[in-house]
Scaffold this active site. Sequence first.
Site, PDB file in Angstrom:
ATOM      1  CG  ASP A   1     -19.826 -10.673 -33.442  1.00 44.80           C
ATOM      2  OD1 ASP A   1     -18.910 -10.687 -34.291  1.00 44.80           O
ATOM      3  OD2 ASP A   1     -20.730  -9.818 -33.427  1.00 44.80           O
TER       4      ASP A   1
ATOM      5  CD  GLU B   1       4.661  -2.510  -5.722  1.00 46.33           C
ATOM      6  OE1 GLU B   1       5.579  -3.355  -5.637  1.00 46.33           O
ATOM      7  OE2 GLU B   1       4.865  -1.313  -6.006  1.00 46.33           O
TER       8      GLU B   1
ATOM      9  NE  ARG C   1      15.134   1.548  -5.192  1.00 44.04           N
ATOM     10  CZ  ARG C   1      14.411   0.428  -5.263  1.00 44.04           C
ATOM     11  NH1 ARG C   1      13.386   0.372  -6.085  1.00 44.04           N
ATOM     12  NH2 ARG C   1      14.705  -0.613  -4.512  1.00 44.04           N
TER      13      ARG C   1
ATOM     14  CD  GLU D   1      12.815  -2.659 -10.994  1.00 43.51           C
ATOM     15  OE1 GLU D   1      11.780  -2.608 -10.303  1.00 43.51           O
ATOM     16  OE2 GLU D   1      13.913  -2.197 -10.618  1.00 43.51           O
TER      17      GLU D   1
ATOM     18  NE  ARG E   1      13.060   2.314 -11.281  1.00 42.47           N
ATOM     19  CZ  ARG E   1      12.455   2.095 -10.117  1.00 42.47           C
ATOM     20  NH1 ARG E   1      12.398   0.865  -9.629  1.00 42.47           N
ATOM     21  NH2 ARG E   1      11.912   3.090  -9.439  1.00 42.47           N
TER      22      ARG E   1
END
Length: 449
Positions: A59, A201, A321, A338, A340
């Site tokens: 459904d 991580e 970074r 990347e 971030r």
Amino acid sequence: MMTQLTVRNEKYEDIKNDIKKFHVELLHLQFVDLEGILKHVTITIDQLEDALKGKIMFDGSSIQGFSPINESDLYLMPDIDTFSVIPWSIEEGYAEGRLLCSVLNPDSTPYEGDPRNVLKKTVEKAAGLGYSISIGPELEFFLFSADSEGNPTSTPQDNGGYFEPAHDLGEKVRLEIYRTLKAMGFKIEASHHEVAMGQHEINFKFMDALISADNATTYKWVVKNIAKQFNLHASFMPKPVQSINGSGMHVNISLFREEQNIFYDKADPCGLSDSAYYFINGLMTHLESLTAITNPTVNSYKRLVPGYEAPCYMAWSTSNRSTLIRIPSSRGAGTRIEARHPDPSANPYLAYSVIAEAGIEGIRMKQMPIDPVNEDIFNMSNEERKSLKINNLPDNLESAIKLLEGNSLAKDKLGDHVFREFIALKKVEWEEYRNTVHDWELKRYQLKY
């Protein structure tokens, strides 16, 4: 075609062998809603062949953002490559399995409200341009102690810091997560404690975009289930604890053509091709207005503040970074871009789709990005950032939703249904937050006024 059919037949035989070997009795057919929340319907193994033919109905009107009640019948089409026996279900003479599914309309066409179908469409369009999309996500999470009833507390499970095994009480949990993921076919590259207390991580190998989104979905499911076995609660909430780092989902992306990484050019001083620069410009052009997809919760914007490593300024660099977009040092086949800023509350199918689409649009436009920023942006003054044309990401969900509404690329690539329903869902979330009286307000104002 014959080769592909042979591979499929071999995979089906592998599944049947695993079912027999582990005595699999139940099979969970899994899919995600618009927010990326995993759903499943459980069938007996006797229904496997019907399931693989897309005959299992559910459904759709009961799933957030899916079908209206008068068009509610939807079907699940399992991806045979996602089959695995669920390691924690294995007992003597009994086990359970799972298959990730795409959602179909009653006429067997792809259902436009299914996030997995959105990413499949992106992958197919990229293939039509000669590209294959590879993505390697990095999803951080917290482990919290649970109370006597199993409910999460606000207390991180350990006081460890970055790469600190001596103080890392979550190492046993990560080891069990690693073993479980490996048993399910993951190729794990690294596992470690993150910067914040209680934060962890586990990285897995970059793969095709669709496989990576499937893996991210499976990863979150596995992490939460393994944490429960240790009487802990695993949270992918972007900013669960004030005054310490939040959790990100860094998205590393590469484009390949005929197995060659098109982002690499050894003649360039930075080792980047024109296509890489164009891709970066596409991201820089669109990601501000796509932030509601990559950072989709009220809480997401409490992570995107200066001082906690999360990028909140629109800039790129080959190493810095503090920028939103970074180019890690690896070159050749490992050259990648990347992003971030995304966080793990994002639906990976939608997030990976819009990131890839924005970058590929940049390649189509063939425009170079602004100059990279190699200085620490967090320590710049507002005037310095302004002189370098560094803009802020949205600082709350309401602003992000308004920017998303005006982004034609998002509407085109996500499709009318997902675009409309996602925005409606997020507006409800924002209004609920805006109208809620929070503890901070009571502490701040109740006695004072």
